[in-house]
Design a protein around this motif. Structure first.
Motif, PDB file in Angstrom:
ATOM      1  N   TYR A   9       0.840  -1.190   0.000  1.00 56.06           N
ATOM      2  CA  TYR A   9       0.000   0.000   0.000  1.00 56.06           C
ATOM      3  C   TYR A   9       0.880   1.247   0.000  1.00 56.06           C
ATOM      4  N   PRO A  10       0.741   2.119  -1.002  1.00 54.36           N
ATOM      5  CA  PRO A  10       1.555   3.339  -1.016  1.00 54.36           C
ATOM      6  C   PRO A  10       1.018   4.360  -0.023  1.00 54.36           C
ATOM      7  N   TYR A  11       1.883   5.223   0.442  1.00 49.65           N
ATOM      8  CA  TYR A  11       1.459   6.309   1.313  1.00 49.65           C
ATOM      9  C   TYR A  11       1.224   7.543   0.457  1.00 49.65           C
ATOM     10  N   ILE A  12      -0.021   7.979   0.398  1.00 52.67           N
ATOM     11  CA  ILE A  12      -0.372   9.188  -0.340  1.00 52.67           C
ATOM     12  C   ILE A  12      -0.899  10.180   0.694  1.00 52.67           C
ATOM     13  N   PRO A  13      -0.094  11.177   1.050  1.00 51.53           N
ATOM     14  CA  PRO A  13      -0.513  12.097   2.104  1.00 51.53           C
ATOM     15  C   PRO A  13      -1.699  12.951   1.677  1.00 51.53           C
ATOM     16  N   THR A  14      -2.523  13.308   2.672  1.00 55.62           N
ATOM     17  CA  THR A  14      -3.669  14.183   2.427  1.00 55.62           C
ATOM     18  C   THR A  14      -3.651  15.302   3.463  1.00 55.62           C
ATOM     19  N   GLY A  15      -4.395  16.346   3.161  1.00 58.43           N
ATOM     20  CA  GLY A  15      -4.552  17.449   4.107  1.00 58.43           C
ATOM     21  C   GLY A  15      -3.246  18.140   4.425  1.00 58.43           C
ATOM     22  N   ILE A  16      -3.022  18.359   5.713  1.00 62.00           N
ATOM     23  CA  ILE A  16      -1.841  19.087   6.173  1.00 62.00           C
ATOM     24  C   ILE A  16      -0.553  18.344   5.827  1.00 62.00           C
ATOM     25  N   TYR A  17      -0.614  17.009   5.795  1.00 64.67           N
ATOM     26  CA  TYR A  17       0.574  16.222   5.484  1.00 64.67           C
ATOM     27  C   TYR A  17       0.990  16.390   4.019  1.00 64.67           C
ATOM     28  N   ALA A  18       0.013  16.543   3.135  1.00 65.34           N
ATOM     29  CA  ALA A  18       0.333  16.806   1.731  1.00 65.34           C
ATOM     30  C   ALA A  18       0.971  18.187   1.586  1.00 65.34           C
ATOM     31  N   GLU A  19       0.474  19.144   2.355  1.00 65.68           N
ATOM     32  CA  GLU A  19       1.049  20.487   2.306  1.00 65.68           C
ATOM     33  C   GLU A  19       2.479  20.499   2.837  1.00 65.68           C
ATOM     34  N   ILE A  20       2.721  19.742   3.907  1.00 66.41           N
ATOM     35  CA  ILE A  20       4.075  19.663   4.467  1.00 66.41           C
ATOM     36  C   ILE A  20       5.030  19.053   3.448  1.00 66.41           C
ATOM     37  N   ARG A  21       4.584  18.004   2.753  1.00 68.73           N
ATOM     38  CA  ARG A  21       5.437  17.378   1.738  1.00 68.73           C
ATOM     39  C   ARG A  21       5.745  18.366   0.613  1.00 68.73           C
ATOM     40  N   SER A  22       4.732  19.134   0.185  1.00 75.02           N
ATOM     41  CA  SER A  22       4.949  20.127  -0.874  1.00 75.02           C
ATOM     42  C   SER A  22       5.936  21.200  -0.427  1.00 75.02           C
ATOM     43  N   LEU A  23       5.777  21.676   0.808  1.00 76.90           N
ATOM     44  CA  LEU A  23       6.705  22.692   1.322  1.00 76.90           C
ATOM     45  C   LEU A  23       8.124  22.140   1.437  1.00 76.90           C
ATOM     46  N   SER A  24       8.243  20.897   1.844  1.00 81.99           N
ATOM     47  CA  SER A  24       9.565  20.272   1.941  1.00 81.99           C
ATOM     48  C   SER A  24      10.224  20.191   0.569  1.00 81.99           C
ATOM     49  N   ASN A  25       9.445  19.806  -0.452  1.00 86.72           N
ATOM     50  CA  ASN A  25       9.975  19.745  -1.819  1.00 86.72           C
ATOM     51  C   ASN A  25      10.383  21.127  -2.315  1.00 86.72           C
ATOM     52  N   LEU A  26       9.585  22.148  -1.999  1.00 84.81           N
ATOM     53  CA  LEU A  26       9.936  23.519  -2.397  1.00 84.81           C
ATOM     54  C   LEU A  26      11.231  23.960  -1.728  1.00 84.81           C
ATOM     55  N   ARG A  27      11.419  23.572  -0.468  1.00 86.04           N
ATOM     56  CA  ARG A  27      12.645  23.909   0.252  1.00 86.04           C
ATOM     57  C   ARG A  27      13.852  23.273  -0.432  1.00 86.04           C
ATOM     58  N   PHE A  28      13.745  21.997  -0.796  1.00 87.39           N
ATOM     59  CA  PHE A  28      14.852  21.327  -1.489  1.00 87.39           C
ATOM     60  C   PHE A  28      15.173  22.018  -2.821  1.00 87.39           C
ATOM     61  N   GLN A  29      14.126  22.399  -3.557  1.00 86.79           N
ATOM     62  CA  GLN A  29      14.335  23.078  -4.836  1.00 86.79           C
ATOM     63  C   GLN A  29      15.017  24.426  -4.631  1.00 86.79           C
ATOM     64  N   ALA A  30      14.605  25.154  -3.594  1.00 87.33           N
ATOM     65  CA  ALA A  30      15.204  26.460  -3.308  1.00 87.33           C
ATOM     66  C   ALA A  30      16.677  26.297  -2.933  1.00 87.33           C
ATOM     67  N   GLN A  31      16.987  25.270  -2.147  1.00 85.62           N
ATOM     68  CA  GLN A  31      18.388  25.031  -1.773  1.00 85.62           C
ATOM     69  C   GLN A  31      19.235  24.693  -3.000  1.00 85.62           C
ATOM     70  N   GLU A  32      18.689  23.920  -3.913  1.00 84.76           N
ATOM     71  CA  GLU A  32      19.421  23.593  -5.142  1.00 84.76           C
ATOM     72  C   GLU A  32      19.677  24.848  -5.974  1.00 84.76           C
ATOM     73  N   GLU A  33      18.676  25.725  -6.058  1.00 89.08           N
ATOM     74  CA  GLU A  33      18.846  26.974  -6.797  1.00 89.08           C
ATOM     75  C   GLU A  33      19.931  27.857  -6.158  1.00 89.08           C
ATOM     76  N   ILE A  34      19.941  27.914  -4.847  1.00 88.98           N
ATOM     77  CA  ILE A  34      20.947  28.720  -4.150  1.00 88.98           C
ATOM     78  C   ILE A  34      22.340  28.148  -4.410  1.00 88.98           C
ATOM     79  N   THR A  35      22.446  26.824  -4.396  1.00 89.77           N
ATOM     80  CA  THR A  35      23.732  26.173  -4.640  1.00 89.77           C
ATOM     81  C   THR A  35      24.219  26.447  -6.065  1.00 89.77           C
ATOM     82  N   ARG A  36      23.310  26.441  -7.028  1.00 88.61           N
ATOM     83  CA  ARG A  36      23.677  26.734  -8.416  1.00 88.61           C
ATOM     84  C   ARG A  36      24.133  28.157  -8.547  1.00 88.61           C
TER      85      ARG A  36
END
Length: 167
Positions: A140-167
């Motif tokens: 069974y895959p874990y597909i987050p919903t609600g606040i957990y989906a938002e946290i995952r999205s924010l975490s991904n945005l943070r990683f993308q921002a860090q990569e941009e800063i590094t570049r």
């Protein structure tokens, strides 16, 4: 009931269960429907697009087969191909269905055992996937919903921002 053991997964599949094997693609998915004895209800694989219109076509097709054959429960098994399964997984979850995944390596090895020609074939893969689900070889895959989906999205945005800063 503990659904993490293979025996419990097999026990959850009854005579009233419709098993739908889905081969996930980037633009087009293929689906076939089977019962617990691997009897195929779909005459040919259903090809549907990776968008809302395609998902609604798939849902109507699946509900029609389940109704015609007196099936109460449906298990949607899919091979997670990259990120292409996310949209279909969320659609199924938001419509009250719980998708399951099979290991892509198991699909490949099962095709090699069943076939002399294990090359990629989108029309054969759904049958192999449904067979693996029927054997209890899924998770069974874990597909987050609600606040957990938002946290995952924010975490991904943070990683993308860090990569941009590094570049």
């Amino acid at each position: 009931m503990n659904f993490n053991t293979q025996n419990a997964k097999i026990a959850s599949i009854t005579e009233k269960t419709l098993i739908v094997g889905i081969d996930v693609g980037s633009e087009t998915h293929f689906a076939r429907a089977f019962d617990w004895r691997n009897y195929e209800y779909s005459k040919k694989p259903l090809a549907f697009s990776n968008n809302e219109a395609g998902f609604l076509t798939f849902k109507a097709w699946m509900e029609d087969i389940a109704e015609k054959n007196g099936k109460d429960a449906v298990i949607h098994g899919m091979e997670p191909t990259g990120h292409y399964w996310f949209a279909l997984g969320k659609f199924l979850q938001y419509n009250g269905m719980k998708p399951v995944h099979v290991n892509p390596h198991h699909v490949k090895k099962s095709k090699e055992m069943d076939d002399n020609n294990p090359n990629k074939n989108d029309r054969k893969d759904p049958k192999t996937i449904a067979s693996l689900v029927n054997e209890g070889r899924f998770f069974y895959p874990y597909i987050p919903t609600g606040i957990y989906a938002e946290i995952r999205s924010l975490s991904n945005l943070r990683f993308q921002a860090q990569e941009e800063i590094t570049r």
